[in-house]
Write a protein that holds these residues in place. Sequence first.
Motif, PDB file in Angstrom:
ATOM      1  N   ALA A 129      46.452 -14.234  -3.690  1.00 46.32           N
ATOM      2  CA  ALA A 129      46.335 -13.751  -2.316  1.00 46.32           C
ATOM      3  C   ALA A 129      46.338 -14.927  -1.344  1.00 46.32           C
ATOM      4  CB  ALA A 129      45.075 -12.918  -2.161  1.00 46.32           C
ATOM      5  N   ILE A 130      45.721 -16.040  -1.719  1.00 41.60           N
ATOM      6  CA  ILE A 130      45.678 -17.210  -0.852  1.00 41.60           C
ATOM      7  C   ILE A 130      47.070 -17.813  -0.709  1.00 41.60           C
ATOM      8  CG2 ILE A 130      44.788 -19.560  -0.653  1.00 41.60           C
ATOM      9  CD1 ILE A 130      42.218 -18.500  -1.954  1.00 41.60           C
ATOM     10  N   LYS A 131      47.799 -17.898  -1.802  1.00 44.30           N
ATOM     11  CA  LYS A 131      49.146 -18.455  -1.748  1.00 44.30           C
ATOM     12  C   LYS A 131      50.062 -17.584  -0.900  1.00 44.30           C
ATOM     13  CE  LYS A 131      49.328 -21.030  -6.038  1.00 44.30           C
ATOM     14  NZ  LYS A 131      49.986 -21.160  -7.337  1.00 44.30           N
ATOM     15  N   ALA A 132      49.863 -16.282  -0.950  1.00 42.26           N
ATOM     16  CA  ALA A 132      50.731 -15.382  -0.194  1.00 42.26           C
ATOM     17  C   ALA A 132      50.491 -15.503   1.299  1.00 42.26           C
ATOM     18  CB  ALA A 132      50.497 -13.945  -0.647  1.00 42.26           C
ATOM     19  N   THR A 133      49.301 -15.877   1.725  1.00 44.98           N
ATOM     20  CA  THR A 133      49.005 -15.974   3.144  1.00 44.98           C
ATOM     21  C   THR A 133      49.423 -17.311   3.730  1.00 44.98           C
ATOM     22  OG1 THR A 133      46.765 -16.724   2.648  1.00 44.98           O
ATOM     23  CG2 THR A 133      47.097 -14.357   3.001  1.00 44.98           C
ATOM     24  N   ARG A 134      49.688 -18.315   2.973  1.00 47.15           N
ATOM     25  CA  ARG A 134      50.120 -19.630   3.489  1.00 47.15           C
ATOM     26  C   ARG A 134      51.558 -19.580   3.946  1.00 47.15           C
ATOM     27  NH1 ARG A 134      47.979 -23.998  -0.847  1.00 47.15           N
ATOM     28  NH2 ARG A 134      45.796 -23.774  -0.375  1.00 47.15           N
ATOM     29  N   ARG A 135      51.830 -20.386   4.912  1.00 45.26           N
ATOM     30  CA  ARG A 135      53.208 -20.493   5.386  1.00 45.26           C
ATOM     31  C   ARG A 135      53.849 -21.686   4.697  1.00 45.26           C
ATOM     32  NH1 ARG A 135      53.134 -19.590  11.806  1.00 45.26           N
ATOM     33  NH2 ARG A 135      52.203 -17.548  11.774  1.00 45.26           N
ATOM     34  N   THR A 193      51.396 -27.640   6.402  1.00 45.13           N
ATOM     35  CA  THR A 193      50.343 -26.661   6.656  1.00 45.13           C
ATOM     36  C   THR A 193      49.079 -27.387   7.021  1.00 45.13           C
ATOM     37  OG1 THR A 193      49.722 -26.619   4.341  1.00 45.13           O
ATOM     38  CG2 THR A 193      51.354 -25.005   5.055  1.00 45.13           C
TER      39      THR A 193
END
Length: 163
Positions: A125-131, A137
């Motif tokens: 979930a954390i990786k999916a929210t990063r740009r 970043t």
Amino acid sequence: MHEHTRPHTAHTARYGDPVYYPTTIQPPAILPGELPPGVEMVTLPGGYRTLAYTQPTTTTPPPAPATRPIPTWAKTTALLAPTLGAGIAAAGYGISCAIPGLIAVTDALWAAVALIATGALAPLAIKATRRTSGRQTGPVQHITQNITATGLFGKATGTFNNR
């Protein structure tokens, strides 16, 4: 087999023979000693003598069957039947008493599955929210978890701290 009290004569004709010859019919003689039990020579109202079955005058009762003792395997089986039934009843009662505990155990297992799933899916979930569009970043975030549970099978609760 009939025997008439007077001799009976009958005329028999042969084909092509003009003369009739008288013949006398004599039944075979049976001695009284040759008659089976229950059979007697009886004279009917028309004058005929014949053999007939008669009611036996005296009958001997059949011998009483010998009584045998009950085998030991039958006694053992008869004694074990109520014991087996009582054991099954006790097992059913024990299972019915254990149902609330089994429900608590399943709740605890579901809580453990949810905890493991949360720990495994959190990095995704954390990786999916990063740009990741090519630019840098921001600083790396540190997440801490505080999980507490009361008792051996208590429900686990937790908090996420973003720092």
